[in-house]
Design a protein around this motif. Structure first.
Motif, PDB file in Angstrom:
ATOM      1  N   THR A  52      45.476  40.890  42.643  1.00 42.67           N
ATOM      2  CA  THR A  52      45.759  40.967  41.207  1.00 42.67           C
ATOM      3  C   THR A  52      45.154  39.752  40.515  1.00 42.67           C
ATOM      4  OG1 THR A  52      47.870  42.076  41.644  1.00 42.67           O
ATOM      5  CG2 THR A  52      47.579  41.094  39.463  1.00 42.67           C
ATOM      6  N   VAL A  53      44.379  40.014  39.457  1.00 38.16           N
ATOM      7  CA  VAL A  53      43.805  38.924  38.650  1.00 38.16           C
ATOM      8  C   VAL A  53      44.346  39.066  37.236  1.00 38.16           C
ATOM      9  CG1 VAL A  53      41.709  37.868  37.743  1.00 38.16           C
ATOM     10  CG2 VAL A  53      41.702  38.845  40.057  1.00 38.16           C
ATOM     11  N   THR A  54      44.946  38.014  36.739  1.00 34.90           N
ATOM     12  CA  THR A  54      45.491  38.031  35.386  1.00 34.90           C
ATOM     13  C   THR A  54      45.108  36.743  34.664  1.00 34.90           C
ATOM     14  OG1 THR A  54      47.504  38.386  34.088  1.00 34.90           O
ATOM     15  CG2 THR A  54      47.704  37.001  36.061  1.00 34.90           C
ATOM     16  N   TYR A  55      45.391  36.704  33.372  1.00 36.05           N
ATOM     17  CA  TYR A  55      45.020  35.549  32.549  1.00 36.05           C
ATOM     18  C   TYR A  55      46.258  34.960  31.869  1.00 36.05           C
ATOM     19  CZ  TYR A  55      40.167  36.808  33.294  1.00 36.05           C
ATOM     20  OH  TYR A  55      38.951  37.074  33.886  1.00 36.05           O
ATOM     21  N   GLY A  56      46.237  33.651  31.726  1.00 39.18           N
ATOM     22  CA  GLY A  56      47.397  32.939  31.211  1.00 39.18           C
ATOM     23  C   GLY A  56      47.910  33.455  29.883  1.00 39.18           C
ATOM     24  N   LYS A  57      47.001  33.831  28.985  1.00 41.66           N
ATOM     25  CA  LYS A  57      47.431  34.271  27.652  1.00 41.66           C
ATOM     26  C   LYS A  57      48.085  35.649  27.667  1.00 41.66           C
ATOM     27  CE  LYS A  57      42.787  35.863  26.227  1.00 41.66           C
ATOM     28  NZ  LYS A  57      42.807  37.010  27.054  1.00 41.66           N
ATOM     29  N   ASP A  58      47.890  36.378  28.798  1.00 37.35           N
ATOM     30  CA  ASP A  58      48.395  37.753  28.873  1.00 37.35           C
ATOM     31  C   ASP A  58      49.663  37.897  29.699  1.00 37.35           C
ATOM     32  OD1 ASP A  58      46.137  38.609  27.432  1.00 37.35           O
ATOM     33  OD2 ASP A  58      44.960  38.771  29.279  1.00 37.35           O
ATOM     34  N   THR A  59      50.202  36.799  30.199  1.00 35.60           N
ATOM     35  CA  THR A  59      51.347  36.927  31.106  1.00 35.60           C
ATOM     36  C   THR A  59      52.276  35.721  30.973  1.00 35.60           C
ATOM     37  OG1 THR A  59      51.942  37.360  33.418  1.00 35.60           O
ATOM     38  CG2 THR A  59      50.149  35.811  33.049  1.00 35.60           C
ATOM     39  N   LYS A  77      48.337  40.352  53.662  1.00 32.21           N
ATOM     40  CA  LYS A  77      48.395  39.390  52.557  1.00 32.21           C
ATOM     41  C   LYS A  77      48.089  40.063  51.232  1.00 32.21           C
ATOM     42  CE  LYS A  77      48.678  35.322  54.910  1.00 32.21           C
ATOM     43  NZ  LYS A  77      49.665  34.259  54.670  1.00 32.21           N
ATOM     44  N   GLN A  78      48.685  39.502  50.179  1.00 28.87           N
ATOM     45  CA  GLN A  78      48.260  39.840  48.823  1.00 28.87           C
ATOM     46  C   GLN A  78      47.822  38.554  48.126  1.00 28.87           C
ATOM     47  OE1 GLN A  78      50.911  41.045  45.749  1.00 28.87           O
ATOM     48  NE2 GLN A  78      52.627  39.751  46.430  1.00 28.87           N
ATOM     49  N   VAL A  79      46.859  38.685  47.228  1.00 30.26           N
ATOM     50  CA  VAL A  79      46.341  37.538  46.482  1.00 30.26           C
ATOM     51  C   VAL A  79      46.602  37.761  44.997  1.00 30.26           C
ATOM     52  CG1 VAL A  79      44.284  36.199  45.874  1.00 30.26           C
ATOM     53  CG2 VAL A  79      44.552  37.091  48.204  1.00 30.26           C
ATOM     54  N   ILE A  80      47.224  36.776  44.383  1.00 27.92           N
ATOM     55  CA  ILE A  80      47.472  36.822  42.936  1.00 27.92           C
ATOM     56  C   ILE A  80      46.775  35.620  42.310  1.00 27.92           C
ATOM     57  CG2 ILE A  80      49.209  36.740  41.107  1.00 27.92           C
ATOM     58  CD1 ILE A  80      51.178  37.945  43.189  1.00 27.92           C
ATOM     59  N   ILE A  81      45.826  35.901  41.422  1.00 29.65           N
ATOM     60  CA  ILE A  81      45.035  34.836  40.798  1.00 29.65           C
ATOM     61  C   ILE A  81      45.334  34.787  39.306  1.00 29.65           C
ATOM     62  CG2 ILE A  81      42.703  34.023  40.279  1.00 29.65           C
ATOM     63  CD1 ILE A  81      41.804  35.442  42.878  1.00 29.65           C
ATOM     64  N   VAL A  82      45.711  33.625  38.842  1.00 34.18           N
ATOM     65  CA  VAL A  82      46.000  33.420  37.414  1.00 34.18           C
ATOM     66  C   VAL A  82      44.895  32.543  36.842  1.00 34.18           C
ATOM     67  CG1 VAL A  82      47.686  32.709  35.704  1.00 34.18           C
ATOM     68  CG2 VAL A  82      48.455  33.479  37.969  1.00 34.18           C
ATOM     69  N   LYS A  83      43.972  33.163  36.117  1.00 32.74           N
ATOM     70  CA  LYS A  83      42.897  32.415  35.472  1.00 32.74           C
ATOM     71  C   LYS A  83      43.363  31.916  34.108  1.00 32.74           C
ATOM     72  CE  LYS A  83      39.215  34.899  37.873  1.00 32.74           C
ATOM     73  NZ  LYS A  83      37.935  35.647  37.762  1.00 32.74           N
ATOM     74  N   GLU A  84      42.735  30.816  33.658  1.00 34.40           N
ATOM     75  CA  GLU A  84      43.122  30.196  32.376  1.00 34.40           C
ATOM     76  C   GLU A  84      44.625  29.925  32.344  1.00 34.40           C
ATOM     77  OE1 GLU A  84      40.632  29.307  30.684  1.00 34.40           O
ATOM     78  OE2 GLU A  84      39.081  30.630  31.472  1.00 34.40           O
ATOM     79  N   ALA A  85      45.133  29.385  33.451  1.00 35.56           N
ATOM     80  CA  ALA A  85      46.580  29.142  33.559  1.00 35.56           C
ATOM     81  C   ALA A  85      47.075  28.105  32.566  1.00 35.56           C
ATOM     82  CB  ALA A  85      46.921  28.701  34.984  1.00 35.56           C
ATOM     83  N   GLN A  86      46.159  27.324  31.981  1.00 35.80           N
ATOM     84  CA  GLN A  86      46.573  26.338  30.973  1.00 35.80           C
ATOM     85  C   GLN A  86      47.130  27.014  29.719  1.00 35.80           C
ATOM     86  OE1 GLN A  86      43.448  26.895  31.894  1.00 35.80           O
ATOM     87  NE2 GLN A  86      42.197  27.257  30.085  1.00 35.80           N
ATOM     88  N   ASP A  87      46.845  28.329  29.567  1.00 31.88           N
ATOM     89  CA  ASP A  87      47.346  29.059  28.395  1.00 31.88           C
ATOM     90  C   ASP A  87      48.765  29.593  28.604  1.00 31.88           C
ATOM     91  OD1 ASP A  87      44.955  28.646  27.057  1.00 31.88           O
ATOM     92  OD2 ASP A  87      44.068  30.532  27.740  1.00 31.88           O
ATOM     93  N   LEU A  88      49.300  29.463  29.801  1.00 32.69           N
ATOM     94  CA  LEU A  88      50.668  29.909  30.064  1.00 32.69           C
ATOM     95  C   LEU A  88      51.680  29.036  29.331  1.00 32.69           C
ATOM     96  CD1 LEU A  88      50.485  30.514  33.911  1.00 32.69           C
ATOM     97  CD2 LEU A  88      51.289  32.216  32.260  1.00 32.69           C
ATOM     98  N   LYS A  89      52.712  29.655  28.811  1.00 32.19           N
ATOM     99  CA  LYS A  89      53.837  28.895  28.256  1.00 32.19           C
ATOM    100  C   LYS A  89      54.494  28.135  29.413  1.00 32.19           C
ATOM    101  CE  LYS A  89      58.223  29.567  25.831  1.00 32.19           C
ATOM    102  NZ  LYS A  89      59.210  30.562  25.354  1.00 32.19           N
ATOM    103  N   PHE A  90      54.697  26.836  29.227  1.00 34.90           N
ATOM    104  CA  PHE A  90      55.181  26.022  30.351  1.00 34.90           C
ATOM    105  C   PHE A  90      56.262  25.054  29.875  1.00 34.90           C
ATOM    106  CE2 PHE A  90      54.209  22.950  33.990  1.00 34.90           C
ATOM    107  CZ  PHE A  90      54.773  23.770  34.938  1.00 34.90           C
TER     108      PHE A  90
END
Length: 345
Positions: A52-59, A77-90
């Motif tokens: 699964t590939v997702t983006y910070g602004k969308d999740t 195994k499963q792989v989950i990749i969060v691109k542009e993770a700096q856009d995640l609410k933190f």
């Protein structure tokens, strides 16, 4: 970057961590690591169900961690990749949730965060937890003086043989955009025949950097006080300001003459020690030795003052109606004649 080399080796050997958090100012190293995890870890038939590939602004972190706690379908195994993770609410809640997961990650999940252009706040508990787990990887920007060596190392990795000045020439003209440099080297790798030397002519033909009229050659001409060559190069650089931005020229000459000053202050010490202090390839030390002879400490420090003066002129202060071509010619004249020019106090 030795840490990156180890990560890539481990991915190739299918020896991965349950969580990777890449962060820092330099996006290139993050992209290389994430690309390897995305393309080289799972087999192609596994990716449809278990990647699964997702983006910070969308999740959100809650959604990502919910996915991470699921189990893979028809695979180990499963792989989950969060691109542009700096856009995640933190906020504090998200930080605690990530910290709780990092303390007890799901072994069948490889959770990857690509947090670009800034660092994770080191004061947060999750930062300390990720560090303790060896899951936090900092991607720092390269210092300008280390860029030629990085380019030389990349050429070596790609098995590209180069002329001695090529890594410096590329560093001067491509700047510190590592992605662009990597792309250009990739193109050259395809173009070059086996065993062919990458020289100035090939660079000029395929990247558009003149092998004769560039800042690297201007530095050499100024360092040798070769006025004819320096003015000729200045003329042609001035005719093509788009490929020779004045601000970049000033920056390069500032670095060059700063090194001349360093050489002047270290005369008598071993050449290898001086080269290391200057952050240059020892191959070029003889050129700096000649430049230091022609620009002793008093004059090389004056050149720095001249460069500062022209930095102001380039910004429109004290240089009414002067274009870049005129500024370059005047700058070259003042540097060549630095021993004759009376400096303003």
């Amino acid at each position: 970057m030795k840490e990156l080399d180890l990560i890539l080796k481990n991915i190739k050997n299918k020896e991965v961590l349950p969580i990777y958090f890449f962060h820092g100012e330099e996006p290139y190293f993050i992209d290389v690591a994430v690309k390897a995890l995305e393309q080289d870890f799972l087999e192609e038939d596994e990716k449809a169900f278990n990647q699964t590939v997702t983006y910070g602004k969308d999740t959100t972190y809650q959604e990502i961690l919910s996915l991470a706690r699921q189990f893979p379908m028809m695979g180990e195994k499963q792989v989950i990749i969060v691109k542009e993770a700096q856009d995640l609410k933190f906020n504090e809640e998200e930080s605690k949730a990530l910290d709780a997961y990092a303390e007890n990650p799901v072994p069948s999940t490889v959770l990857v965060f690509a947090h670009k252009h800034k660092k994770l706040d080191s004061r947060k508990k999750v930062s300390k937890t990720l560090t303790k787990l060896n899951a936090l990887f900092l991607s720092e920007s390269l210092k300008d003086h280390t860029l030629p060596k990085w380019i030389a190392d990349e050429c070596l990795r790609l098995k590209i043989k180069t002329a001695p000045n090529i890594s410096h020439l590329l560093a001067e003209y491509l700047g510190n955009d590592l992605s662009r440099i990597s792309n250009e080297l990739g193109k050259l790798k395809i173009i070059l025949k086996e065993g062919q030397l990458l020289d100035g002519t090939i660079v000029e033909n395929h990247i558009g950097i003149s092998k004769e009229f560039n800042v690297f050659e201007l530095q050499k001409a100024l360092g040798a006080k070769n006025a004819n060559a320096a003015f000729k190069i200045a003329y042609f650089m001035g005719k093509n300001p788009k490929n020779n931005p004045f601000v970049m020229l000033l920056s390069s000459l500032y670095n060059y003459f700063s090194n001349v000053i360093i050489y002047n202050t270290m005369i008598g010490q071993p050449q290898q020690v001086i080269a290391s202090q200057m952050g240059i390839n020892p191959y070029f030390i003889k050129d700096y030795a000649e430049a230091a002879r022609l620009y002793p400490l008093k004059h090389s420090t004056r050149v720095i003052s001249i460069l500062r003066e022209f930095d102001m002129k380039g910004k429109g202060l004290g240089a009414v109606n002067m274009d870049d071509a005129e500024l370059i010619k005047e700058l070259v004249y003042k540097i060549i004649n630095v021993d004759k020019i009376k400096m303003k106090v």
